[in-house]
Motif scaffolding. Structure first.
Motif, PDB file in Angstrom:
ATOM      1  N   SER A   1       0.882  -1.337   0.068  1.00 28.48           N
ATOM      2  CA  SER A   1       0.167  -0.015   0.030  1.00 28.48           C
ATOM      3  C   SER A   1       0.871   1.389  -0.142  1.00 28.48           C
ATOM      4  CB  SER A   1      -0.933  -0.018   1.179  1.00 28.48           C
ATOM      5  OG  SER A   1      -0.139  -0.137   2.527  1.00 28.48           O
ATOM      6  N   SER A   2       2.146   1.214   0.484  1.00 27.24           N
ATOM      7  CA  SER A   2       2.953   2.317   0.444  1.00 27.24           C
ATOM      8  C   SER A   2       4.338   1.951   0.113  1.00 27.24           C
ATOM      9  CB  SER A   2       2.857   2.954   2.037  1.00 27.24           C
ATOM     10  OG  SER A   2       3.058   2.383   2.669  1.00 27.24           O
ATOM     11  N   GLN A   3       5.262   2.878  -0.003  1.00 28.80           N
ATOM     12  CA  GLN A   3       6.760   2.461  -0.127  1.00 28.80           C
ATOM     13  C   GLN A   3       7.385   2.716   1.007  1.00 28.80           C
ATOM     14  OE1 GLN A   3       7.518   1.750  -3.456  1.00 28.80           O
ATOM     15  NE2 GLN A   3       9.498   0.941  -2.912  1.00 28.80           N
ATOM     16  N   GLU A   4       7.870   1.312   1.464  1.00 31.21           N
ATOM     17  CA  GLU A   4       8.597   1.554   2.959  1.00 31.21           C
ATOM     18  C   GLU A   4      10.262   1.075   2.612  1.00 31.21           C
ATOM     19  OE1 GLU A   4       6.890  -0.553   6.122  1.00 31.21           O
ATOM     20  OE2 GLU A   4       4.942   0.317   5.507  1.00 31.21           O
ATOM     21  N   GLU A   5      10.946   1.371   3.445  1.00 27.50           N
ATOM     22  CA  GLU A   5      12.443   0.905   3.307  1.00 27.50           C
ATOM     23  C   GLU A   5      12.703   0.179   4.688  1.00 27.50           C
ATOM     24  OE1 GLU A   5      15.413   3.984   2.419  1.00 27.50           O
ATOM     25  OE2 GLU A   5      14.591   4.135   0.258  1.00 27.50           O
ATOM     26  N   LYS A   6      13.533  -0.862   4.356  1.00 27.39           N
ATOM     27  CA  LYS A   6      14.124  -1.670   5.541  1.00 27.39           C
ATOM     28  C   LYS A   6      14.990  -0.619   6.449  1.00 27.39           C
ATOM     29  CE  LYS A   6      17.478  -4.223   4.594  1.00 27.39           C
ATOM     30  NZ  LYS A   6      18.440  -5.314   4.141  1.00 27.39           N
ATOM     31  N   ALA A   7      14.676  -0.991   7.895  1.00 28.81           N
ATOM     32  CA  ALA A   7      15.551  -0.079   8.571  1.00 28.81           C
ATOM     33  C   ALA A   7      15.979  -0.879   9.910  1.00 28.81           C
ATOM     34  CB  ALA A   7      14.681   1.065   9.089  1.00 28.81           C
ATOM     35  N   ILE A   8      16.906  -0.671  10.686  1.00 28.84           N
ATOM     36  CA  ILE A   8      17.090  -1.200  12.102  1.00 28.84           C
ATOM     37  C   ILE A   8      16.182  -0.629  13.024  1.00 28.84           C
ATOM     38  CG2 ILE A   8      18.886  -1.375  13.784  1.00 28.84           C
ATOM     39  CD1 ILE A   8      19.304  -3.036  11.382  1.00 28.84           C
ATOM     40  N   LEU A   9      15.309  -1.545  13.753  1.00 30.47           N
ATOM     41  CA  LEU A   9      14.421  -1.176  14.773  1.00 30.47           C
ATOM     42  C   LEU A   9      14.786  -1.428  16.249  1.00 30.47           C
ATOM     43  CD1 LEU A   9      11.397  -2.485  12.817  1.00 30.47           C
ATOM     44  CD2 LEU A   9      12.545  -0.048  12.499  1.00 30.47           C
ATOM     45  N   ALA A  10      14.607  -0.202  16.953  1.00 29.24           N
ATOM     46  CA  ALA A  10      14.473  -0.658  18.401  1.00 29.24           C
ATOM     47  C   ALA A  10      13.100  -1.255  18.813  1.00 29.24           C
ATOM     48  CB  ALA A  10      14.746   0.586  19.204  1.00 29.24           C
ATOM     49  N   VAL A  11      13.261  -2.336  19.685  1.00 34.13           N
ATOM     50  CA  VAL A  11      12.281  -3.062  20.032  1.00 34.13           C
ATOM     51  C   VAL A  11      12.132  -3.359  21.545  1.00 34.13           C
ATOM     52  CG1 VAL A  11      12.203  -4.205  17.843  1.00 34.13           C
ATOM     53  CG2 VAL A  11      13.400  -5.266  19.886  1.00 34.13           C
ATOM     54  N   TRP A  12      10.980  -3.076  22.109  1.00 33.66           N
ATOM     55  CA  TRP A  12      10.884  -3.244  23.620  1.00 33.66           C
ATOM     56  C   TRP A  12       9.288  -3.882  24.098  1.00 33.66           C
ATOM     57  CZ3 TRP A  12      10.078   1.079  20.630  1.00 33.66           C
ATOM     58  CH2 TRP A  12       9.075   1.617  21.137  1.00 33.66           C
ATOM     59  N   SER A  13       9.366  -4.620  25.454  1.00 34.02           N
ATOM     60  CA  SER A  13       8.268  -5.065  25.688  1.00 34.02           C
ATOM     61  C   SER A  13       8.392  -5.242  27.409  1.00 34.02           C
ATOM     62  CB  SER A  13       8.132  -6.650  25.081  1.00 34.02           C
ATOM     63  OG  SER A  13       7.222  -7.155  25.694  1.00 34.02           O
ATOM     64  N   ASP A  14       7.262  -5.138  28.013  1.00 30.95           N
ATOM     65  CA  ASP A  14       7.376  -5.081  29.373  1.00 30.95           C
ATOM     66  C   ASP A  14       6.958  -6.753  29.431  1.00 30.95           C
ATOM     67  OD1 ASP A  14       7.515  -2.614  30.058  1.00 30.95           O
ATOM     68  OD2 ASP A  14       5.428  -2.293  30.066  1.00 30.95           O
ATOM     69  N   ARG A  15       6.351  -7.368  29.023  1.00 25.58           N
ATOM     70  CA  ARG A  15       6.067  -9.005  29.134  1.00 25.58           C
ATOM     71  C   ARG A  15       7.434  -9.704  28.585  1.00 25.58           C
ATOM     72  NH1 ARG A  15       3.330 -12.522  24.739  1.00 25.58           N
ATOM     73  NH2 ARG A  15       3.227 -14.661  25.974  1.00 25.58           N
ATOM     74  N   ASP A  16       7.750 -10.687  29.185  1.00 25.79           N
ATOM     75  CA  ASP A  16       8.660 -11.559  28.816  1.00 25.79           C
ATOM     76  C   ASP A  16       8.383 -12.142  27.218  1.00 25.79           C
ATOM     77  OD1 ASP A  16      10.589 -13.786  28.201  1.00 25.79           O
ATOM     78  OD2 ASP A  16      10.375 -14.308  30.367  1.00 25.79           O
ATOM     79  N   PRO A  17       9.035 -12.127  26.291  1.00 26.56           N
ATOM     80  CA  PRO A  17       8.389 -12.318  24.936  1.00 26.56           C
ATOM     81  C   PRO A  17       9.261 -13.671  24.301  1.00 26.56           C
ATOM     82  CG  PRO A  17      10.427 -10.713  24.613  1.00 26.56           C
ATOM     83  CD  PRO A  17      10.112 -10.961  26.235  1.00 26.56           C
ATOM     84  N   ARG A  18       9.798 -14.422  25.456  1.00 23.74           N
ATOM     85  CA  ARG A  18      10.419 -15.590  24.776  1.00 23.74           C
ATOM     86  C   ARG A  18       9.410 -16.711  24.928  1.00 23.74           C
ATOM     87  NH1 ARG A  18      14.459 -16.492  29.807  1.00 23.74           N
ATOM     88  NH2 ARG A  18      12.680 -15.704  30.853  1.00 23.74           N
TER      89      ARG A  18
END
Length: 485
Positions: free
Chosen positions: A304-321
């Motif tokens: 739907s739109s033109q996007e470019e791959k990028a390095i992202l910072a990610v976070w979660s309060d819940r344990d995502p494992r």
């Protein structure tokens, strides 16, 4: 791991031998034509017609565009279609994958996409010559957020049959759509026909290959040993890009018992659950938050739109494992289509250091630093001159080093943080030979006293799943190394 049954994490299922009250547990839903009969016989669900054609759908469960769906068909008598489908409960949109049978013999796999009541895609895949045409067969539908892989599993062998994409028609990563869609068992039988079903299920699975192996750590880069296990992110493979997704695995580092633990998707606040990958996660003790960095490959699947791959910072309060997890994500602000982030907090320097495979012609290792883990990065060193992949900052003894794989059939070692040449990793029987790719992830993990080796390395090869169309990145088998300096 190739869809290992022992590794499946269940979502929903129709198990005929455990059904008490079929129409309550798995009611008929959606449009029907004619009259279809359903009964539990000998621990199987039998769907049949009389002298008239008939079609029907039964509810199995909710929908997840990152899950795998399976139909265990025991036998088909007569002609028609039996399969699985995914329906929007508010709009006349759906996708379906069916086995087509004629006079009791399986003939093809059919994939259909309908939008706004209009058929926008229909693909029929011929039945493979070396797959049985009668009797027990399993249809496996591996959803890949923007596309799908269709497999047939029989006599202990899983064979890829079709691999359509659907994201030009339907954006199934959208959270609102995910909550509206449901997973159904669909039948469309000609007169005097029947299908006997062993089971129907949906599950999170380790896919058809794993890659990009990386230890989950604390903020200092030390491996997280929890419950006697190391925790690892790996890319769960589906086909090419943007089809993979971020998996979590664990292993007792005294043995070799890799266990699939879950899938992580990422929310950038735009309404989509995104299948990013090649992540480094860490637990930040001061904030009690799970944090890290990932590579924004999902941009390649947005029509739907033109996007470019990028390095992202990610976070979660819940344990995502474990299980199915959603982590928040945002760009760190490093311009360029870089990959393979690995970061540490250097307490001596008082800086966050982020190592990337930078897109600089080819991919080459470069070091960046910031006062903040999620923004403000400035170049510190690099990029190096050679092809680099699986960039890693790791301690050997009391000193940190930089490691990365390469197309040069080597794993290079550089100084930290300057990226000055140090040497090459000495490996016994590396996970490549003269006929295979060599850009592997080193994934070296130091261990405390009491384990069989003070260092291990869990790596993958680059052997692709048989029959997958090029270009694809479905590797690979996993290799465990012990190191004794």
């Amino acid at each position: 791991m190739i869809f290992d049954r022992s590794q499946q994490i269940p979502l929903s299922s129709l198990q005929p031998d455990k059904i008490v009250g079929l129409d309550l547990m798995h009611p008929v839903v959606g449009d029907t034509t004619g009259e279809t009969w359903a009964a539990i016989e000998a621990g199987r669900l039998k769907i049949s017609t009389d002298e008239h054609n008939a079609s029907s759908q039964r509810w199995v469960g909710g929908f997840n565009p990152f899950a795998t769906y399976e139909l265990g068909l025991h036998q088909f008598d007569g002609s028609g279609r039996i399969g699985v489908s995914f329906h929007d409960t508010e709009q006349n949109d759906f996708l379906s994958a069916c086995i087509v049978a004629k006079d009791g013999r399986y003939q093809a796999i059919e994939w259909v996409v309908v939008k706004d009541g209009q058929e926008v895609s229909r693909q029929e895949y011929a039945w493979p010559d070396d797959v049985r045409t009668t009797g027990p067969i399993r249809l496996r539908v591996q959803m890949l957020a923007v596309g799908v892989n269709l497999y047939l599993d029989s006599d202990g062998k899983s064979q890829l049959v079709g691999y359509p994409d659907f994201n030009e028609h339907l954006e199934l990563r959208h959270k609102d759509l995910i909550s509206r869609y449901e997973f159904r068992l669909s039948s469309d039988l000609e007169a005097n026909s029947s299908a006997e079903i062993d089971e129907v299920l949906s599950a999170l699975t380790p896919g058809c290959g794993q890659a990009d192996i990386r230890a989950i750590t604390n903020q200092n880069g030390e491996p997280l040993l929890d419950q006697g296990r190391v925790w690892l992110t790996m890319t769960v493979r589906g086909r090419a890009l943007p089809h993979p997704m971020q998996g979590v695995f664990s292993m007792d580092p005294s043995v070799f018992d890799i266990r699939f633990e879950g899938i992580i998707v990422f929310d950038m606040g735009d309404g989509l659950w995104r299948n990013e990958l090649a992540s480094h996660l860490f637990y930040d003790e001061s904030s009690k938050q799970w944090r890290g960095w990932t590579t924004g490959f999902s941009a390649l699947g947005t029509k739907s739109s033109q996007e470019e791959k990028a390095i992202l910072a990610v976070w979660s309060d819940r344990d995502p494992r474990r299980g199915f997890s959603i982590m928040h994500a945002k760009p760190v602000g490093v311009t360029g289509q870089h990959e393979d982030p690995h970061g540490v907090y250097d307490s001596e320097a008082g800086k966050w250091r982020l190592l990337l495979s930078e897109k600089a012609g080819k991919y080459r290792a470069g070091m960046w630093e910031s006062d903040h883990w999620d923004r403000g990065y400035q170049r510190l060193a690099g990029p190096v001159e050679m092809d680099s992949t699986g960039t890693l900052i790791q301690k050997v003894g009391d000193s940190r080093y930089v490691f990365f794989g390469s197309a040069d059939r080597k794993v290079y070692i550089r100084s930290y943080p300057e990226l000055k040449p140090v040497g090459e990793l000495n490996m016994h029987l590396p996970p490549w030979n003269e006929n295979t790719g060599t850009r592997i992830w080193p994934n070296i993990i130091p261990l405390p006293d009491g384990f069989p080796a003070p260092y291990i390395a869990l790596m993958m090869d680059r052997q692709n799943y048989p029959g997958m169309p090029k270009s694809n990145w479905t590797y690979g088998a996993m290799y465990l190394y012990h190191a004794h300096p």
